[in-house]
Design a protein around this motif. Structure first.
Motif, short mmCIF file in Angstrom:
data_model
loop_
_atom_site.label_atom_id
_atom_site.label_comp_id
_atom_site.label_asym_id
_atom_site.label_seq_id
_atom_site.Cartn_x
_atom_site.Cartn_y
_atom_site.Cartn_z
N GLN A 153 -39.56 -22.12 -46.71
CA GLN A 153 -38.62 -21.36 -45.90
C GLN A 153 -37.62 -20.68 -46.84
N ARG A 154 -37.36 -19.41 -46.59
CA ARG A 154 -36.45 -18.66 -47.45
C ARG A 154 -35.02 -18.79 -46.93
N ASP A 155 -34.11 -19.22 -47.81
CA ASP A 155 -32.69 -19.33 -47.46
C ASP A 155 -32.10 -17.92 -47.32
N THR A 156 -31.51 -17.66 -46.16
CA THR A 156 -31.00 -16.32 -45.89
C THR A 156 -29.82 -15.95 -46.78
N ASP A 157 -29.08 -16.94 -47.25
CA ASP A 157 -27.91 -16.65 -48.09
C ASP A 157 -28.30 -16.41 -49.55
N SER A 158 -29.10 -17.33 -50.10
CA SER A 158 -29.45 -17.24 -51.53
C SER A 158 -30.75 -16.50 -51.79
N ASN A 159 -31.55 -16.29 -50.70
CA ASN A 159 -32.88 -15.67 -50.83
C ASN A 159 -33.84 -16.50 -51.68
N ILE A 160 -33.57 -17.80 -51.77
CA ILE A 160 -34.43 -18.72 -52.52
C ILE A 160 -35.33 -19.47 -51.54
N GLU A 161 -36.61 -19.55 -51.89
CA GLU A 161 -37.54 -20.29 -51.04
C GLU A 161 -37.44 -21.78 -51.34
N LYS A 162 -37.39 -22.58 -50.29
CA LYS A 162 -37.38 -24.02 -50.49
C LYS A 162 -38.56 -24.64 -49.76
N ILE A 163 -39.07 -25.73 -50.32
CA ILE A 163 -40.21 -26.43 -49.72
C ILE A 163 -39.71 -27.33 -48.60
N LEU A 164 -40.34 -27.22 -47.44
CA LEU A 164 -39.97 -28.04 -46.29
C LEU A 164 -40.81 -29.31 -46.25
N ASP A 165 -40.18 -30.42 -45.96
CA ASP A 165 -40.90 -31.68 -45.81
C ASP A 165 -41.07 -31.96 -44.33
N LEU A 166 -42.29 -31.76 -43.82
CA LEU A 166 -42.59 -31.99 -42.41
C LEU A 166 -43.08 -33.41 -42.15
N GLY A 167 -43.06 -34.25 -43.17
CA GLY A 167 -43.51 -35.62 -43.00
C GLY A 167 -45.03 -35.69 -42.89
N PHE A 168 -45.53 -36.42 -41.90
CA PHE A 168 -46.96 -36.64 -41.75
C PHE A 168 -47.60 -35.59 -40.84
N VAL A 169 -47.26 -34.34 -41.10
CA VAL A 169 -47.95 -33.20 -40.48
C VAL A 169 -49.01 -32.75 -41.46
N GLY A 170 -50.25 -32.66 -41.01
CA GLY A 170 -51.34 -32.37 -41.92
C GLY A 170 -52.12 -31.13 -41.58
N GLU A 171 -53.00 -30.77 -42.49
CA GLU A 171 -53.95 -29.69 -42.26
C GLU A 171 -55.32 -30.18 -42.70
N PRO A 172 -56.37 -29.82 -41.98
CA PRO A 172 -57.70 -30.30 -42.36
C PRO A 172 -58.21 -29.56 -43.59
N TYR A 173 -58.79 -30.30 -44.54
CA TYR A 173 -59.42 -29.65 -45.67
C TYR A 173 -60.93 -29.89 -45.68
N GLN A 174 -61.39 -30.81 -44.83
CA GLN A 174 -62.82 -31.06 -44.73
C GLN A 174 -63.12 -31.66 -43.36
N VAL A 175 -64.18 -31.18 -42.73
CA VAL A 175 -64.65 -31.73 -41.46
C VAL A 175 -66.09 -32.18 -41.65
N ASN A 176 -66.37 -33.43 -41.26
CA ASN A 176 -67.72 -33.98 -41.36
C ASN A 176 -68.40 -33.80 -40.00
N PRO A 177 -69.30 -32.82 -39.87
CA PRO A 177 -69.87 -32.54 -38.55
C PRO A 177 -70.98 -33.49 -38.11
N GLN A 178 -71.37 -34.41 -38.99
CA GLN A 178 -72.56 -35.23 -38.72
C GLN A 178 -72.45 -36.00 -37.42
N ILE A 179 -71.28 -36.62 -37.19
CA ILE A 179 -71.13 -37.44 -35.99
C ILE A 179 -71.20 -36.58 -34.73
#
Length: 308
Positions: A153-179
């Motif tokens: 997220q970009r800080d509107t005052d400093s225009n510096i991007e900071k990394i947000l910590d959303l905790g245990f929010v994930g994104e899939p990087y692999q799906v096993n379709p076999q099942i």
């Protein structure tokens, strides 16, 4: 002792109404032939999940798809139900860009609600309509491998991007379709909660649209359906856009036609099509039998995004 309640007689239809029903069935036949043996991934969520009558219709429609030879895979959300449970337990939660910040305590509740109560409600509804549904989460059979979602997220005052910590929010990087592929040759309809498994056994909460898109791509699905609370994608005059190609979708995001919460849905649709899904469709889940209207009628019911 009171008299037993007699159910009301079914409504008497006119000859013209019966003929209309027959025409609808006749129109559906070529689509049934076209899609027999194909896989459809359906993301089920929004207000349709909170409406009992719409839920019953959705379950019946999914059973019908299976009966005519289509392989439906249901992926569900549950944001309002999660919010209600957190409020009941007096656990505060916040959102960043539409994503719930999920700490360890919260992710346990998220998994309980998604993989437990909601998943089993949908499974029961499908079974009550004559289907054979089985509930799964992304943890079962290593179905969805996930990693921590990184957002900046970009800080509107400093225009510096900071990394947000959303905790245990994930994104899939692999799906096993076999099942899931084993279910294609059976009567079973899989119903999947969007929970992913991390490399070290962590539990990740995954956006249901994102999970559905990843599963559709892994299965090489013919269609990805996102059931939402809007009629589809609208142009700047607020008219429904029934069809668009990938290039159109990208242009509409750039020129401001597609904005807000519709952008991540379109991005999911584009990604799925780029990875081999024939087409993605955004549908209004509040419309009774929206799935059947989209699949089995010439007019369709939402916005379809296909290859260039």
């Amino acid at each position: 002792m009171s008299e037993p309640t007699v159910p009301p007689a079914p409504p008497q239809l006119s000859r013209e109404e019966w003929l209309n029903k027959a025409r609808t069935l006749s129109e559906a036949l070529p689509y049934m032939r076209r899609y027999s043996g194909r896989t459809f991934v359906i993301k089920y969520g929004g207000h349709a999940m909170g409406d009992e009558s719409l839920g019953e219709m959705f379950a019946r429609d999914v059973v019908l798809l299976k009966q005519v030879g289509i392989n439906p895979v249901v992926v569900h959300g549950g944001g309002p139900q999660i919010g209600a449970m957190l409020e009941r337990l007096k656990i505060k939660s916040s959102f960043v860009d539409g994503l719930r910040v999920t700490d360890k305590e919260t992710v346990d509740i998220v998994e309980m609600v998604l993989s437990g109560s909601i998943n089993k409600q949908i499974v029961t509804a499908i079974n009550n309509q004559g289907g054979k549904a089985v509930g799964l989460s992304g943890k079962d059979g290593h179905l969805i491998s996930a990693r921590k979602l990184r957002r900046t997220q970009r800080d509107t005052d400093s225009n510096i991007e900071k990394i947000l910590d959303l905790g245990f929010v994930g994104e899939p990087y692999q799906v096993n379709p076999q099942i899931l592929e084993t279910f294609e040759k059976s009567d079973v309809i899989p119903v999947i909660a969007p929970i992913g498994l991390g490399r070290n056994g962590e539990t990740y909460n995954i956006n249901a649209d994102t999970a559905a898109g990843a599963i559709a791509a892994a299965l090489g699905a013919t269609r990805l359906f996102l059931l939402t609370d809007v009629v589809g994608v609208l142009d700047k005059q607020k008219n429904l856009i029934p069809n668009m190609m990938l290039e159109d979708a990208r242009r509409y995001m750039t020129d401001g036609t597609i904005t807000g919460g519709m952008i991540p849905k379109i991005e999911t649709c584009i990604s799925a099509v780029e990875q081999g899904v024939d087409a993605s469709v955004i549908l209004d889940g509040r419309v009774p039998h929206a799935l059947l209207l989209e699949i089995f009628t010439e007019g369709g019911a939402g916005t379809m995004i296909g290859r260039d």
